[in-house]
Design a protein around this motif. Structure first.
Motif, PDB file in Angstrom:
ATOM      1  N   GLN A  99       0.820  -1.200   0.000  1.00 50.30           N
ATOM      2  CA  GLN A  99       0.000   0.000   0.000  1.00 50.30           C
ATOM      3  C   GLN A  99       0.860   1.258   0.000  1.00 50.30           C
ATOM      4  O   GLN A  99       1.975   1.257   0.506  1.00 50.30           O
ATOM      5  N   LEU A 100       0.284   2.308  -0.564  1.00 48.80           N
ATOM      6  CA  LEU A 100       0.870   3.643  -0.462  1.00 48.80           C
ATOM      7  C   LEU A 100      -0.077   4.490   0.374  1.00 48.80           C
ATOM      8  O   LEU A 100      -1.254   4.653   0.026  1.00 48.80           O
ATOM      9  N   PHE A 101       0.422   5.023   1.494  1.00 48.01           N
ATOM     10  CA  PHE A 101      -0.374   5.909   2.341  1.00 48.01           C
ATOM     11  C   PHE A 101      -0.126   7.347   1.914  1.00 48.01           C
ATOM     12  O   PHE A 101       1.021   7.765   1.714  1.00 48.01           O
ATOM     13  N   ILE A 102      -1.209   8.082   1.759  1.00 46.05           N
ATOM     14  CA  ILE A 102      -1.150   9.449   1.244  1.00 46.05           C
ATOM     15  C   ILE A 102      -1.773  10.413   2.251  1.00 46.05           C
ATOM     16  O   ILE A 102      -2.887  10.186   2.728  1.00 46.05           O
ATOM     17  N   GLU A 103      -1.046  11.459   2.570  1.00 43.43           N
ATOM     18  CA  GLU A 103      -1.593  12.558   3.350  1.00 43.43           C
ATOM     19  C   GLU A 103      -1.445  13.830   2.531  1.00 43.43           C
ATOM     20  O   GLU A 103      -0.320  14.235   2.216  1.00 43.43           O
ATOM     21  N   ALA A 104      -2.565  14.408   2.145  1.00 44.00           N
ATOM     22  CA  ALA A 104      -2.548  15.618   1.329  1.00 44.00           C
ATOM     23  C   ALA A 104      -2.876  16.824   2.197  1.00 44.00           C
ATOM     24  O   ALA A 104      -3.881  16.818   2.924  1.00 44.00           O
ATOM     25  N   LYS A 105      -2.048  17.839   2.124  1.00 43.81           N
ATOM     26  CA  LYS A 105      -2.273  19.084   2.861  1.00 43.81           C
ATOM     27  C   LYS A 105      -3.005  20.059   1.947  1.00 43.81           C
ATOM     28  O   LYS A 105      -2.540  20.366   0.846  1.00 43.81           O
ATOM     29  N   ILE A 106      -4.164  20.541   2.404  1.00 42.48           N
ATOM     30  CA  ILE A 106      -5.004  21.406   1.584  1.00 42.48           C
ATOM     31  C   ILE A 106      -4.917  22.836   2.102  1.00 42.48           C
ATOM     32  O   ILE A 106      -5.050  23.100   3.296  1.00 42.48           O
ATOM     33  N   ASN A 107      -4.715  23.773   1.191  1.00 39.53           N
ATOM     34  CA  ASN A 107      -4.701  25.190   1.526  1.00 39.53           C
ATOM     35  C   ASN A 107      -5.984  25.813   0.999  1.00 39.53           C
ATOM     36  O   ASN A 107      -6.257  25.778  -0.195  1.00 39.53           O
ATOM     37  N   THR A 130      -1.154   2.986 -17.153  1.00 42.46           N
ATOM     38  CA  THR A 130      -2.191   2.051 -16.739  1.00 42.46           C
ATOM     39  C   THR A 130      -2.364   2.101 -15.231  1.00 42.46           C
ATOM     40  O   THR A 130      -1.387   1.986 -14.484  1.00 42.46           O
ATOM     41  N   SER A 131      -3.611   2.278 -14.781  1.00 40.26           N
ATOM     42  CA  SER A 131      -3.872   2.378 -13.353  1.00 40.26           C
ATOM     43  C   SER A 131      -3.625   1.053 -12.647  1.00 40.26           C
ATOM     44  O   SER A 131      -4.044  -0.012 -13.114  1.00 40.26           O
ATOM     45  N   VAL A 132      -2.928   1.123 -11.515  1.00 44.32           N
ATOM     46  CA  VAL A 132      -2.673  -0.070 -10.696  1.00 44.32           C
ATOM     47  C   VAL A 132      -3.210   0.122  -9.282  1.00 44.32           C
ATOM     48  O   VAL A 132      -2.902  -0.659  -8.382  1.00 44.32           O
ATOM     49  N   GLY A 133      -4.010   1.151  -9.093  1.00 46.60           N
ATOM     50  CA  GLY A 133      -4.602   1.379  -7.782  1.00 46.60           C
ATOM     51  C   GLY A 133      -5.199   2.762  -7.683  1.00 46.60           C
ATOM     52  O   GLY A 133      -4.628   3.735  -8.190  1.00 46.60           O
ATOM     53  N   GLN A 134      -6.388   2.850  -7.080  1.00 44.21           N
ATOM     54  CA  GLN A 134      -7.055   4.130  -6.909  1.00 44.21           C
ATOM     55  C   GLN A 134      -7.635   4.228  -5.504  1.00 44.21           C
ATOM     56  O   GLN A 134      -7.919   3.214  -4.866  1.00 44.21           O
ATOM     57  N   THR A 189      -5.554   8.954   2.887  1.00 43.72           N
ATOM     58  CA  THR A 189      -6.108   7.788   2.218  1.00 43.72           C
ATOM     59  C   THR A 189      -4.979   6.814   1.922  1.00 43.72           C
ATOM     60  O   THR A 189      -3.805   7.096   2.192  1.00 43.72           O
ATOM     61  N   ALA A 190      -5.309   5.659   1.380  1.00 45.53           N
ATOM     62  CA  ALA A 190      -4.302   4.650   1.048  1.00 45.53           C
ATOM     63  C   ALA A 190      -4.696   3.957  -0.249  1.00 45.53           C
ATOM     64  O   ALA A 190      -5.878   3.671  -0.487  1.00 45.53           O
ATOM     65  N   ILE A 191      -3.714   3.699  -1.081  1.00 43.62           N
ATOM     66  CA  ILE A 191      -3.929   2.973  -2.325  1.00 43.62           C
ATOM     67  C   ILE A 191      -3.386   1.556  -2.169  1.00 43.62           C
ATOM     68  O   ILE A 191      -2.214   1.369  -1.817  1.00 43.62           O
ATOM     69  N   LYS A 192      -4.216   0.574  -2.400  1.00 45.05           N
ATOM     70  CA  LYS A 192      -3.787  -0.820  -2.450  1.00 45.05           C
ATOM     71  C   LYS A 192      -3.365  -1.114  -3.884  1.00 45.05           C
ATOM     72  O   LYS A 192      -4.166  -1.046  -4.817  1.00 45.05           O
ATOM     73  N   LEU A 193      -2.089  -1.431  -4.059  1.00 41.90           N
ATOM     74  CA  LEU A 193      -1.538  -1.612  -5.404  1.00 41.90           C
ATOM     75  C   LEU A 193      -1.773  -3.023  -5.914  1.00 41.90           C
ATOM     76  O   LEU A 193      -1.553  -4.003  -5.198  1.00 41.90           O
ATOM     77  N   SER A 194      -2.191  -3.140  -7.171  1.00 46.13           N
ATOM     78  CA  SER A 194      -2.415  -4.452  -7.779  1.00 46.13           C
ATOM     79  C   SER A 194      -1.135  -5.040  -8.346  1.00 46.13           C
ATOM     80  O   SER A 194      -1.056  -6.239  -8.622  1.00 46.13           O
TER      81      SER A 194
END
Length: 403
Positions: A22-30, A47-51, A63-68
């Motif tokens: 998995q890739l864990f994502i933390e996005a900071k919004i202004n 080609t998408s491998v995870g959304q 959020t987190a992306i589970k990679l295929s």
């Protein structure tokens, strides 16, 4: 400068978890993100491998992306995924960021540091980021890339970025080329016993952590270098602990060499030019005895961490020098008298560290000459002093810890 919408993605913190894929994502919004959604799409060659997507609450969203499809990043195969982040409001894209990430793990398992669960000996070189025509300013993007390529051509697999916060483009090329990085901060001249230092230092160091966190090439943080015996140990301890709180995925060295307080790896600096006495200093550790410490009466005792010599060598080489304006280690009388003597010293010093069963890394001083320092393997103008292949043959020998 970049034009941005009223509400935009200011920064992202990307944390790969290779074990779970998995890739864990933390996005900071202004800006006002109420009701907005961040959508993330990981891709390989388009080609998408995870959304994944997450509703925004306040200034950040996670959020987190589970990679295929899982492919790890390493010096041998520096594979990078593409990543697209879209900030959406009522079905319309408000902002979009294109980025990338690498999947790799770093684990401290004494006496080694594991990269993707394999013991990898870090063959590092000291890089101070100087240029003859711009000093701290690189003349071009190509110059940044070239410094990594000449280092890799010498058989090094990474660098200590020394006493300077390097350009993000340098880290980009390290990611692309598979080059291991220890990120540092310039503390030379700081009053390490002043309470005011913590306020100023921590603010700027946190900016470095936030900016550089997502680079897969960075394998460790080192906020201080060669702090003095008169230091306020709480300064180092607090910066170390804040760094660990911000990033639990990488090892942190509190201060490279000298007076340790709290550290994940234990390092020393040693410029002994005699290979025999150099080897003797580290023999007790190899045989299960005490580890060498730069300041045994002042720093924290060695507690079994992975151990390395993070500065060594620095062999003075500047044939034809007639004045005392340049210097290196070894002194005027201790300099190698010819190339054969240089290579013999370089080989013996380096093999002491490569063949040591408790040594996880080394860092040679230094990649190229800078200003008055003439102990580089290249000249200041990036011309080689020696046949790079001869250095590479020495550096790339299999290390004991890799067996």
């Amino acid at each position: 400068m970049e034009a941005v919408p009223k509400t935009y993605i200011e920064n992202v913190k990307l944390t790969p978890d290779l074990d779970s894929g998995q890739l864990f994502i933390e996005a900071k919004i202004n800006g006002d993100s109420k009701g907005m959604v961040v959508k993330a799409n990981a891709m390989i060659d388009g080609t998408s491998v995870g959304q994944a997507e997450a509703v925004c609450y306040g200034v950040s969203t996670k959020t987190a992306i589970k990679l295929s499809e899982i492919r790890s990043w390493s010096p041998e195969d520096p594979f990078l995924y593409d990543l697209k982040l879209t900030l959406v409001s009522q079905g319309e894209a408000v902002d979009q960021v294109d980025s990338y990430f690498g999947m790799r793990s770093i684990k401290v398992v004494p006496p080694a540091v594991l990269l993707n669960d394999k013991p990898v000996f870090q063959r590092l070189v000291l890089d101070q980021g100087f240029y003859p025509d711009g000093i701290y300013t690189a003349p071009s993007d190509e110059a940044l890339k070239n410094d990594i390529e000449i280092s890799m051509g010498l058989g090094f697999n990474g660098a200590r970025l020394h006493e300077k916060v390097f350009e993000p483009r340098f880290l980009y090329w390290a990611d692309k080329l598979g080059y291991l990085i220890w990120d540092e901060y310039p503390n030379w001249g700081v009053d390490h016993a002043s309470a005011e230092t913590l306020r100023r230092y921590l603010k700027e160091w946190m900016e470095v952590l936030e900016r550089d966190y997502s680079h897969p090439s960075i394998v460790g943080w080192c906020p201080f270098n060669e702090t003095p015996r008169s230091q306020d140990s709480e300064l180092l301890r607090r910066v170390y602990r804040v760094t660990k709180a911000f990033d639990h995925t990488r090892p942190v060295v509190d201060t490279s060499g000298y007076v340790h307080v709290e550290t994940d790896l234990y390092d020393v600096h040693d410029y002994d030019q005699n290979p025999d006495t150099f080897a003797e200093r580290y023999r007790p550790l190899a045989e299960g005895g005490k580890a060498r410490r730069n300041n045994p009466e002042h720093d924290v005792p060695y507690q079994g961490q992975p151990y390395w010599v993070s500065e060594y060598g620095g062999i003075w080489w500047n044939p034809g020098q007639q004045d005392d304006k340049g210097w290196g280690y070894g002194g005027v009388d201790g300099r190698p008298k010819n190339e054969e003597e240089f290579f013999e010293r370089y080989r013996k010093l380096t093999e002491v560290l490569l063949n040591h069963p408790k040594m996880c890394a080394f860092c040679y001083t230094q990649l190229y000459d800078i200003e008055q320092e003439v102990n580089g393997l290249y000249y200041y103008d990036r011309k080689p002093k020696f046949d790079p292949d001869k250095i590479k043959e020495i550096n790339t020998q299999k290390a004991a810890i890799e067996e």
